[in-house]
Design an enzyme around this catalytic site. Structure first.
Site, PDB file in Angstrom:
ATOM      1  N   HIS A 291       0.909  -1.298   0.117  1.00 19.58           N
ATOM      2  CA  HIS A 291       0.014  -0.055  -0.059  1.00 19.58           C
ATOM      3  C   HIS A 291       1.019   1.242   0.144  1.00 19.58           C
ATOM      4  CE1 HIS A 291       0.624  -1.240   4.138  1.00 19.58           C
ATOM      5  NE2 HIS A 291       1.075   0.017   4.317  1.00 19.58           N
TER       6      HIS A 291
ATOM      7  N   ASP B 291       7.193  -5.499   3.231  1.00 20.50           N
ATOM      8  CA  ASP B 291       6.128  -5.206   4.455  1.00 20.50           C
ATOM      9  C   ASP B 291       4.669  -5.618   3.876  1.00 20.50           C
ATOM     10  OD1 ASP B 291       5.232  -4.008   6.719  1.00 20.50           O
ATOM     11  OD2 ASP B 291       3.976  -2.723   5.466  1.00 20.50           O
TER      12      ASP B 291
ATOM     13  N   GLU C 231       7.759 -10.135   5.163  1.00 17.10           N
ATOM     14  CA  GLU C 231       6.837 -10.306   6.417  1.00 17.10           C
ATOM     15  C   GLU C 231       5.650 -10.938   6.078  1.00 17.10           C
ATOM     16  OE1 GLU C 231       4.272  -7.272   9.518  1.00 17.10           O
ATOM     17  OE2 GLU C 231       4.214  -6.845   7.375  1.00 17.10           O
TER      18      GLU C 231
ATOM     19  N   ASP D 212       6.231  -3.975  16.091  1.00 15.92           N
ATOM     20  CA  ASP D 212       4.858  -4.235  16.094  1.00 15.92           C
ATOM     21  C   ASP D 212       4.437  -5.034  17.373  1.00 15.92           C
ATOM     22  OD1 ASP D 212       4.274  -3.124  13.577  1.00 15.92           O
ATOM     23  OD2 ASP D 212       4.882  -5.012  12.481  1.00 15.92           O
TER      24      ASP D 212
ATOM     25  N   ARG E 246       8.278   1.923  21.030  1.00 15.94           N
ATOM     26  CA  ARG E 246       9.169   2.704  20.117  1.00 15.94           C
ATOM     27  C   ARG E 246       9.617   3.808  20.703  1.00 15.94           C
ATOM     28  NH1 ARG E 246       4.713   2.405  14.907  1.00 15.94           N
ATOM     29  NH2 ARG E 246       4.638   0.296  15.001  1.00 15.94           N
TER      30      ARG E 246
END
Lengths: 562, 562
Positions: B247, B328, B357, B424, B472
């Site tokens: 995307h 990804d 991934e 993630d 993060r």
């Protein structure tokens, strides 16, 4: 329930995209173990309040073989992606089966447990040309079908049918002969011809190619071939050629150059040479088809070879408008080559049919990126062993057919190339021990089965013959010597196949497989119709009851038309 | 023997080419059922006197999981092609297993019974870059590793570590920061950096790309990136970038053009639009990553999109000499695109590593034509549940690891990307409930396991954090606030991994999995050495005996060096 028997793995015959919006999901369980199975399914990203939102959908038992039941469900995921698992039930157990293993109830605190079909991408869908599933093939071995033009006969050509075929004799069959006899094929009702090789070669079978860009002069020339294709197309007949890309022939100039110039040959990387000097005797010291020194294996990883062969693939489609390629010894050539071959020929003509010669389980070639079909020898073995050879009983037969059908996706089954015999096997009537009644029954099965059936030239008029070269006799054109009754039987079946969409439908259900009487009853269904087939594979008359659910319904006897 | 449990199917984890001359064959049987298994094997074309000439070779039990035993054998067929089946024995039964089913003795009147590996074609062999199996990765989330140049800070940048991360705040991490701290990485001993996205994007995570051909200005420019890659390479560190090709981001100009010009946009076929007008609210009426309207799914079947993204793939390899691409959401992009991607980037640099991934079973992407590896989440789950969370016992752990290893070919396992956590997931110390001893043990397992392990930035100095955005946080550079003991522990393990080839070897054997004491003992072997690992996953001291066969041998304690 027997956990060890339960099997599923996505992206093959167990889970595949049937079309742009539909997934087919199958599960295997131990035979007669689960009583019902549901698909647990949902969008991978559909979360609410820390839990995954799923639905369930009942699966149906689509068949059984000796050890297993197979369950099936069709599903159209709204966003073309699916997470899923299975809930299995019987009187004693409830079992949830996921990619991570077995659970007692549905775990929905995470989607990571579940199987995944990540996204239905159109380009990855297995999609054979739509015309194939309605095609009935006729295999022609050109040297032996008909001699229509004696001017192109090779030296030493024998009189048509004057003697038995040997590995080296010639009878002068050619394209003109096919053109002249096209009425025979139209009358029979076939809609596609598969020609064994037609390119310039040394032998009578032409599997030892000399020049892939030339017609063998004994068959005619390019102009004759063009006329042949046009004549076929005019009569609604597709044309498929044989591509022998695994190996060349001994007289292929590039191989001759290697033999002559050895290490200095600019073609030395066209083959799989192991040492110099290259020798053919006593054993080839290079890779060959089997151990045949006259058939050196081509190095299809060499870009020069690849360019040459891909252009061959394109050329005959582009210039002569052929409709299919049958790929000889397809499983020994690299997958990468076939992926490029598919792209090359489909760029010229989108609906070319690509058929691989593979005798064993072929899922790796049928993922949508390589072949449209393979020669369905597992089908052949099952059908021949039951009907022709009597070496298996009705239940064993049903198990084999069910197993074959569940080895592939439905869209693969719909275009499988279902043959009974070929130039590589004894003729089917000979396999039937000359018992025509058995052969007639076998044709009923072959021609009522899903896929794209093939009839070997001459079988339709009762020709016989043992293994190669016996199965390669000259076609019998004297109608008095032809078995016209057999011809009419097959013709009638082809007509019924054309008129009844259930014949080509994928949905087959074996209602009876009786080992005592040796008869089978199966139904075939599509959206609107159901046909029941009753085949008595014995020499005794039997009485068969129409299944209960058909009673009182309006039933037409397709065979008698009543 | 339980026939329903016996499984084999060629051309995946059960039968594959390990290299140009070697096949690996595996068989699955019910646990503790067969006592010995032999491979029945021969050349498909080796006939004599009407029967097939075969040999047999003993298989070894390579592991077990909850339900099954797995058997393994390596074989070098002289002509690179193989027909084969299996002979299984226990005290009660002898069973022959072939593609056509089960027999009581070996049927050799035909090769058609048997499984086939038709030919080892070099180009089809799964072959990852040779450097990968010796690489230890370090994952950097560039916005949070180090701010080396305040001049490129985005507006509103907060003081380093001054507050907790949110989905939208910025701390100014950049390439200069990585360059300045490269010594830290060299000291630790890692040999590869995986950067989450660095291309121009809107968010702090940069997974919403605006321009795939530009560096995000907050990280520096192309010149800085070039210096960064050079600095890494000078220090023996490979560089892998993140390709978000499933995307684009909302501000990707092509998508903006669609929103502005709607049906008239020349980019309308770049996405999967379903209707006009295209709207993002309340729900996107186009395909998106999950249901995130700001991440419209790219139409990778569109040749324009394909050309653009393939050039992106080539560009960063060609111009900046990067060593790997992490892909990804790789499983939602079409297989055809990835095949072309592989060809495109490997043409520029043969030994680029391609890492997908994928969170689930990934065999369809690991056939040699697409990825070199996937992020090995099944490994993660098993290791984390046993060592960090204590939700499974020692036997369950062994079963999961054994199952993971038998899900893929050995050459795939050797380069699997074995992570414990990432941007993630929560940080691994947090998953360990801040129990550092558990984490240390987990590192022993991760860093002694085959594959290519990855450490998430900051984990090595004891950083904590929950799910995104908690995981993060800004890297802690104050050495007093760093857990140097943990750092030294990992550094020592990396050193041992470098010095002892058994750590990276594929051959693992679980000798003890004790559910009472919760300790495990496994050995790892290569051609010359064997290392025994004893991991006590409990808070009690235990005594463990050295295995009998090791007694009297010259044993070195790798941990103490004695």
């Amino acid at each position: 329930m027997l956990k060890e028997a339960i099997y599923h793995r996505p992206k093959n015959n167990y889970a595949y995209a049937y079309d742009e919006s539909t997934l087919h999901i199958r599960l295997r369980t131990k035979k007669d173990d689960a009583e019902s199975v549901s698909l647990i399914h949902g969008d991978p990203y559909d979360w609410g309040d820390g839990s995954w939102n799923y639905d369930t959908k009942q699966m149906s038992k689509s068949g059984s073989d000796e050890l297993f039941d197979y369950w099936f469900v069709e599903i159209e995921p709204k966003f073309r992606r699916l997470r899923y698992g299975f809930e299995l039930k019987n009187k004693k157990d409830v079992l949830v089966y996921t990619e991570k293993g077995f659970y007692k109830s549905i775990p929905n605190d995470d989607t990571a447990y579940f199987f995944t079909f990540p996204f239905i991408n159109k380009i990855d869908i297995f999609e054979a040309p739509s015309w194939v599933k309605d095609t009935v093939w006729y295999q022609i071995f050109p040297e032996r079908f008909a001699n229509g033009d004696t001017k192109n006969d090779p030296p030493g050509t024998l009189e048509w049918g004057s003697t038995d075929p040997t590995p080296t004799n010639f009878f002068g069959g050619d394209f003109e002969g096919v053109i002249q006899h096209i009425d025979h094929l139209v009358d029979l009702g076939i809609t596609g011809i598969y020609f064994t090789p037609i390119f310039k070669a040394y032998s009578n079978h032409k599997y030892d190619t000399i020049d892939y860009m030339e017609i063998d002069p004994q068959f005619g020339d390019k102009e004759t071939f063009k006329r042949l294709v046009e004549a076929c197309h005019k009569n609604g007949i597709k044309v498929m050629l044989d591509a022998v890309f695994n190996h060349s022939g001994y007289y292929f100039p590039q191989f001759q150059d290697v033999l002559e110039n050895q290490e200095k040959s600019k073609f030395k990387d066209w083959f799989h040479l192991k040492e110099f000097p290259v020798v053919t005797e006593p054993k080839p010291n290079y890779d060959a088809f089997a151990f045949v020194s006259a058939m050196p294996k081509l190095n299809t990883e060499n870009p020069e070879v690849k360019d040459y062969l891909l252009e061959v693939g394109r050329y005959w489609v582009r210039e002569f408008n052929i409709d299919g390629w049958r790929l000889d010894v397809a499983n020994e050539v690299d997958h990468q080559f076939w992926r490029e071959f598919r792209k090359a020929v489909k760029e010229i003509k989108q609906d070319v049919y690509i058929l691989g010669e593979i005798w064993h389980d072929s899922m790796p070639w049928l993922q949508g990126d390589q072949f449209d079909a393979v020669m369905n020898y597992p089908f052949t073995t099952g059908a021949v062993n039951f009907f022709a050879k009597d070496t298996i009983n009705a239940v064993e037969f049903k198990n084999i057919i069910s197993n074959v059908m569940h080895s592939y996706p439905n869209n693969v089954n719909e275009v499988a190339f279902n043959l009974l015999d070929s130039h590589d096997t004894p003729r089917i009537l000979t396999i039937c021990n000359d018992n025509k009644e058995k052969l007639k029954l076998l044709y009923v099965f072959q021609l009522s089965f899903t896929g794209t059936p093939c009839i070997y030239y001459g079988d339709e008029i009762g020709m016989t013959g043992g293994p190669d070269p016996g199965c390669r006799k000259c076609m019998e054109w004297n109608t008095d010597a032809q078995d016209r009754d057999l011809f009419e039987h097959i013709k009638k079946l082809l007509q019924l196949r054309k008129e009844n969409s259930t014949f080509t439908a994928n949905d087959i259900n074996f209602i009876v497989s009786d080992t005592t009487t040796n008869h089978i009853v199966y139904t075939k269904k599509d959206r609107d119709h159901e046909t029941i087939f009753i085949l008595n594979n014995s020499d005794k008359d039997i009485e068969v009851e129409v299944p209960l659910y058909m009673k009182g319904k309006n039933v037409i006897d397709l065979w008698t038309g009543e």
